[in-house]
Design a protein around this motif. Structure first.
Motif, PDB file in Angstrom:
ATOM      1  N   ARG A  26       0.814  -1.211   0.000  1.00 35.57           N
ATOM      2  CA  ARG A  26       0.000   0.000   0.000  1.00 35.57           C
ATOM      3  C   ARG A  26       0.841   1.252   0.000  1.00 35.57           C
ATOM      4  NH1 ARG A  26      -4.506   0.055   4.390  1.00 35.57           N
ATOM      5  NH2 ARG A  26      -4.653   2.204   3.775  1.00 35.57           N
ATOM      6  N   TYR A  33       1.164   9.636   6.651  1.00 36.99           N
ATOM      7  CA  TYR A  33       2.222  10.616   6.905  1.00 36.99           C
ATOM      8  C   TYR A  33       1.939  11.416   8.167  1.00 36.99           C
ATOM      9  CZ  TYR A  33       4.658   9.651   2.606  1.00 36.99           C
ATOM     10  OH  TYR A  33       5.378   9.024   1.633  1.00 36.99           O
ATOM     11  N   LEU A  40       7.078  10.633  15.029  1.00 34.14           N
ATOM     12  CA  LEU A  40       8.420  11.214  14.997  1.00 34.14           C
ATOM     13  C   LEU A  40       8.542  12.328  16.028  1.00 34.14           C
ATOM     14  CD1 LEU A  40      10.906  10.761  13.161  1.00 34.14           C
ATOM     15  CD2 LEU A  40      10.117  12.685  11.778  1.00 34.14           C
TER      16      LEU A  40
ATOM     17  N   LEU B  99       2.292   1.015   9.721  1.00 36.29           N
ATOM     18  CA  LEU B  99       2.440   2.290   9.003  1.00 36.29           C
ATOM     19  C   LEU B  99       3.724   2.300   8.177  1.00 36.29           C
ATOM     20  CD1 LEU B  99       1.533   4.956  11.729  1.00 36.29           C
ATOM     21  CD2 LEU B  99       0.127   4.272   9.793  1.00 36.29           C
ATOM     22  N   LEU B 100       4.799   1.835   8.790  1.00 32.30           N
ATOM     23  CA  LEU B 100       6.103   1.888   8.113  1.00 32.30           C
ATOM     24  C   LEU B 100       6.185   0.875   6.985  1.00 32.30           C
ATOM     25  CD1 LEU B 100       8.534   2.283  11.137  1.00 32.30           C
ATOM     26  CD2 LEU B 100       8.114   3.949   9.344  1.00 32.30           C
ATOM     27  N   ASN B 101       5.299  -0.108   7.000  1.00 33.06           N
ATOM     28  CA  ASN B 101       5.333  -1.140   5.977  1.00 33.06           C
ATOM     29  C   ASN B 101       4.711  -0.652   4.671  1.00 33.06           C
ATOM     30  OD1 ASN B 101       6.039  -3.689   5.077  1.00 33.06           O
ATOM     31  ND2 ASN B 101       4.025  -4.539   5.541  1.00 33.06           N
ATOM     32  N   ARG B 102       4.056   0.497   4.732  1.00 34.48           N
ATOM     33  CA  ARG B 102       3.532   1.056   3.487  1.00 34.48           C
ATOM     34  C   ARG B 102       4.654   1.699   2.702  1.00 34.48           C
ATOM     35  NH1 ARG B 102      -1.792   3.395   6.492  1.00 34.48           N
ATOM     36  NH2 ARG B 102      -2.641   1.327   6.890  1.00 34.48           N
ATOM     37  N   LYS B 103       4.335   2.034   1.476  1.00 35.17           N
ATOM     38  CA  LYS B 103       5.366   2.716   0.679  1.00 35.17           C
ATOM     39  C   LYS B 103       5.474   4.148   1.149  1.00 35.17           C
ATOM     40  CE  LYS B 103       6.208   2.528  -3.612  1.00 35.17           C
ATOM     41  NZ  LYS B 103       5.993   2.585  -5.077  1.00 35.17           N
ATOM     42  N   VAL B 104       6.503   4.423   1.913  1.00 40.50           N
ATOM     43  CA  VAL B 104       6.662   5.732   2.526  1.00 40.50           C
ATOM     44  C   VAL B 104       7.916   6.385   1.970  1.00 40.50           C
ATOM     45  CG1 VAL B 104       6.944   6.942   4.723  1.00 40.50           C
ATOM     46  CG2 VAL B 104       5.619   4.847   4.630  1.00 40.50           C
ATOM     47  N   ARG B 105       7.799   7.639   1.601  1.00 41.04           N
ATOM     48  CA  ARG B 105       9.004   8.391   1.236  1.00 41.04           C
ATOM     49  C   ARG B 105       9.801   8.681   2.499  1.00 41.04           C
ATOM     50  NH1 ARG B 105       7.973  11.836  -3.753  1.00 41.04           N
ATOM     51  NH2 ARG B 105       5.920  11.090  -4.360  1.00 41.04           N
ATOM     52  N   ARG B 107      11.729   6.893   4.175  1.00 40.59           N
ATOM     53  CA  ARG B 107      11.461   5.868   5.182  1.00 40.59           C
ATOM     54  C   ARG B 107      12.597   5.759   6.191  1.00 40.59           C
ATOM     55  NH1 ARG B 107      12.649   0.179   2.328  1.00 40.59           N
ATOM     56  NH2 ARG B 107      14.727   0.733   1.698  1.00 40.59           N
ATOM     57  N   THR B 108      13.837   6.034   5.741  1.00 36.35           N
ATOM     58  CA  THR B 108      14.958   5.953   6.687  1.00 36.35           C
ATOM     59  C   THR B 108      14.776   6.948   7.829  1.00 36.35           C
ATOM     60  OG1 THR B 108      16.359   5.351   4.843  1.00 36.35           O
ATOM     61  CG2 THR B 108      17.464   5.954   6.877  1.00 36.35           C
ATOM     62  N   LEU B 109      14.309   8.136   7.473  1.00 34.83           N
ATOM     63  CA  LEU B 109      14.081   9.156   8.496  1.00 34.83           C
ATOM     64  C   LEU B 109      13.090   8.654   9.542  1.00 34.83           C
ATOM     65  CD1 LEU B 109      14.295  12.214   9.442  1.00 34.83           C
ATOM     66  CD2 LEU B 109      12.185  12.535   8.149  1.00 34.83           C
ATOM     67  N   PHE B 110      11.980   8.080   9.074  1.00 33.57           N
ATOM     68  CA  PHE B 110      10.962   7.619  10.016  1.00 33.57           C
ATOM     69  C   PHE B 110      11.453   6.436  10.839  1.00 33.57           C
ATOM     70  CE2 PHE B 110       7.999   9.755   6.949  1.00 33.57           C
ATOM     71  CZ  PHE B 110       7.605  10.730   7.837  1.00 33.57           C
ATOM     72  N   ARG B 111      12.204   5.547  10.191  1.00 30.02           N
ATOM     73  CA  ARG B 111      12.740   4.402  10.942  1.00 30.02           C
ATOM     74  C   ARG B 111      13.709   4.870  12.018  1.00 30.02           C
ATOM     75  NH1 ARG B 111      13.903  -0.108   6.266  1.00 30.02           N
ATOM     76  NH2 ARG B 111      11.732  -0.331   5.630  1.00 30.02           N
ATOM     77  N   MET B 112      14.557   5.831  11.653  1.00 36.56           N
ATOM     78  CA  MET B 112      15.484   6.366  12.656  1.00 36.56           C
ATOM     79  C   MET B 112      14.703   7.063  13.765  1.00 36.56           C
ATOM     80  SD  MET B 112      18.627   7.810  10.336  1.00 36.56           S
ATOM     81  CE  MET B 112      19.372   8.788  11.618  1.00 36.56           C
ATOM     82  N   GLY B 113      13.626   7.748  13.360  1.00 39.02           N
ATOM     83  CA  GLY B 113      12.811   8.449  14.344  1.00 39.02           C
ATOM     84  C   GLY B 113      12.234   7.513  15.389  1.00 39.02           C
ATOM     85  N   VAL B 114      11.726   6.358  14.966  1.00 35.38           N
ATOM     86  CA  VAL B 114      11.098   5.479  15.955  1.00 35.38           C
ATOM     87  C   VAL B 114      12.127   4.827  16.875  1.00 35.38           C
ATOM     88  CG1 VAL B 114       9.060   5.014  14.546  1.00 35.38           C
ATOM     89  CG2 VAL B 114      10.954   3.398  14.515  1.00 35.38           C
TER      90      VAL B 114
END
Lengths: 295, 303
Positions: A26, A33, A40, B99-105, B107-114
């Motif tokens: 998806r 976002y 975040l 949420l992170l498993n979706r196609k996210v732009r 994504r590295t930023l969000f992964r680092m964030g969590v």
């Protein structure tokens, strides 16, 4: 990180083409976002807020509504931290502890991991099982005898008391073993042996170069853990010879506490791991995620 | 046998022991030995403040422990915090992973964030949270005040202090579990979801019927990690109320965990024998919990 023990969810051979797979995954919409940005913000907020307070005057902490944007007093507060406490010594001690422990854990874990993965010897499985088993029991529970030993050695209050028990970790050995299992084909080592290579040379010329990516991840984790370690340093060190973490707890536990000072110190103490994190975040995330699936 | 062959034999036979020796030497002395020696210390009367020295009392410390209301209070608090931390950690982590498993732009930023909370020091962060949970000028109370709620003295009550500590633990560990779940989610073949979509299953149904069951080993594993972590929860309750009496976990011991009680007995009362008995009981509890979790995990895996 002990999640390495775990196997992945059952993976069936991927059926559809990568195009179909991409379509099936998806695409994130605006709500995704929005949620991710909120997460975040929530993750970063406490650290950010601590930075905000450390850049304000001391009365800002008691203000209503609370301050939420940085002020211009950061350097003043930093100077105050180093003037009023021996935070420089604490930083120095933490750097020595984390640095020594990281080098040692990476070196000995790589050596032992190589032996466990690629060399055959009597008792190998029993010893490996011992390592895995001890991962389950927190070594903190042996803290009383450990303290008694340190007192006996005359090390109590000294930073070697923090360094020496941290020089090896079961996790490190297990982590490197898992990596070597997959990363080095046995044929390569056989070939080396045919050429008359001693196992230490094989380690040095074949295993060690191949281990670099995993050793780097292990090094990052070890550094952060050693830097953040709290319980054992709290027990064995004295306030006059602290690490950053024990200095923080001493600062926070005075009868009249200057919280701007404490939070400035907390901010300073967080900077080294934050820098490591910003530089190597991708590897750290990858390490945690592969730790979960590869085994 | 020529010289080279003999050297080769020696190498394959003995060299490996040399490579694992540093680990076992250091770990044996500073890891395993103290762990085992705790059992012996727990059977002694051994108090640093006692001039008389140490003597063996066998199971007296354990008898005292069973009749000690402070110990049971600490165990109760540990259990309460276990419930308050484990369940939200797993649920939030599943949600974030989804949420992170979706196609996210980015994504590295969000992964680092969590994962950011997990890399920060527990001492620094607990001190920060203690301020955020302050009664008079804390940010949480200020926000609650905007909604018309009164000033909560988070540290004073049992329930409120447990909630505050649980927030710290959940904040710190949820991202870690989320990344573990995410890694496994990405290994689930998309054909399963395609088939489910064709059968008319909604996203929610797919999540509960496909994703969660396939993540079961990871979920159970995360539960074990969270549980064993909870057994040694110490820094948060100790630093939530820093001060001379920090080791009691609040004025009424309302948030003293079992690990903190161990610390109090060992390093403020210097009762090493009694403290060791607590350590042994905690170790046994941890092993039982981890073992149970392992057995359950193993069963599910082979099903």
């Amino acid at each position: 990180m002990t999640a390495l023990l775990e196997r992945p969810a059952p993976v069936k051979p991927a059926g559809p083409s990568s195009r179909a797979r991409r379509l099936a995954r998806r695409v994130a919409g605006p709500w995704t976002y929005a949620a991710l940005i909120a997460i975040l913000a929530g993750s970063a907020f406490p650290v950010y807020w601590s930075f905000v307070v450390s850049s304000q005057t001391p009365d800002a902490i008691d203000s209503v509504p609370p301050v939420l944007v940085p002020g211009g007093h950061l350097f003043e507060n930093i100077a105050r931290v180093f003037d009023t406490t021996d935070f420089a010594l604490a930083m120095m001690n933490s750097i020595i502890v984390a640095g020594t422990v990281t080098v040692s854990v990476v070196l000995f874990s790589t050596l032992a991991g190589f032996a466990f993965a690629k060399l055959k010897f009597r008792g190998r499985n029993v010893l490996l099982l011992l390592i895995i088993a001890t991962q389950a029991i927190p070594t903190e529970l042996g803290i009383i005898p450990l303290y008694m030993m340190m007192a006996e050695f005359g090390w109590a209050g000294e930073i070697h008391a923090v360094i020496v028990p941290g020089l090896v970790t079961a996790f490190g050995v297990f982590f490197m073993r898992q990596y070597f299992e997959r990363a080095i084909p046995n044929e390569l080592l056989e070939a080396g042996r045919m050429d008359g290579c001693h196992s230490l040379r094989l380690f040095w010329h074949v295993a060690l170069p191949a281990a670099r990516p995993a050793a780097a991840v292990l090094g990052l984790f070890t550094f952060m853990q050693a830097w953040n370690d709290f319980f054992w340093p709290l027990v064995v060190l004295v306030p006059e010879n602290p690490t950053v973490q024990t200095a923080l707890s001493t600062l926070a536990s005075g009868y009249t506490t200057d919280y701007t000072l404490v939070l400035t110190a907390a901010t300073i103490g967080t900077v080294p791991v934050l820098v490591v994190f910003l530089l190597f975040g991708r590897q750290i995330v990858g390490g945690i995620m592969s730790g979960a699936v590869k085994g | 046998m020529d010289k080279t062959a003999r050297r080769h034999r020696w190498d394959t036979k003995f060299a490996p022991y040399g490579y694992v020796a540093p680990y076992f030497l250091i770990f044996g002395v500073f890891g395993l030995f103290p762990l085992l020696y705790t059992i012996w210390v727990s059977m002694q009367h051994r108090n640093l403040l006692d001039e008389g020295g140490a003597y063996v009392v066998w199971f007296d410390n354990y008898g005292k422990l069973l009749a000690d209301p402070y110990f049971w209070n600490a165990m109760g608090n540990t259990l309460s915090l276990w419930l308050l931390t484990t369940v939200p950690q797993i649920l939030f982590a599943l949600f974030i992973a989804q949420l992170l498993n979706r196609k996210v732009r980015t994504r590295t930023l969000f992964r680092m964030g969590v994962i950011l909370p997990n890399i920060t020091s527990v001492a620094a962060v607990t001190i920060i949270f203690a301020q955020l949970f302050g009664r008079d000028f804390g940010l949480f109370n200020w926000v609650l005040g905007l909604f018309g709620a009164g000033q909560i003295d988070w540290q004073a009550g049992t329930a409120t202090s447990h909630i505050a500590i649980a927030v710290m633990v959940v904040w710190r560990w949820t991202g870690y579990h989320a990344l573990i779940f995410l890694a496994s989610m990405q290994a689930i073949p998309s054909s399963l979801y395609e088939a489910a979509t064709l059968d008319g299953a909604s996203g929610r149904q797919q999540f509960w019927r496909i994703t969660v069951p396939l993540l079961r080993p990871q979920i159970i594993f995360s539960t074990i990690i969270a549980t064993t972590g909870n057994m040694r929860l110490l820094a948060e309750p100790l630093l939530f109320n820093p001060g001379a009496a920090a080791a009691t976990g609040g004025s009424d011991r309302q948030f003293q965990t079992a690990a903190l009680y161990l610390y109090e007995q060992g390093f403020t009362n210097y009762d090493f024998g009694y403290s060791s008995a607590i350590a042994v009981v905690l170790a046994i509890a941890t092993v039982i919990v981890a073992g149970l979790g392992y057995l359950v995990t193993k069963r599910i895996r082979t099903e």
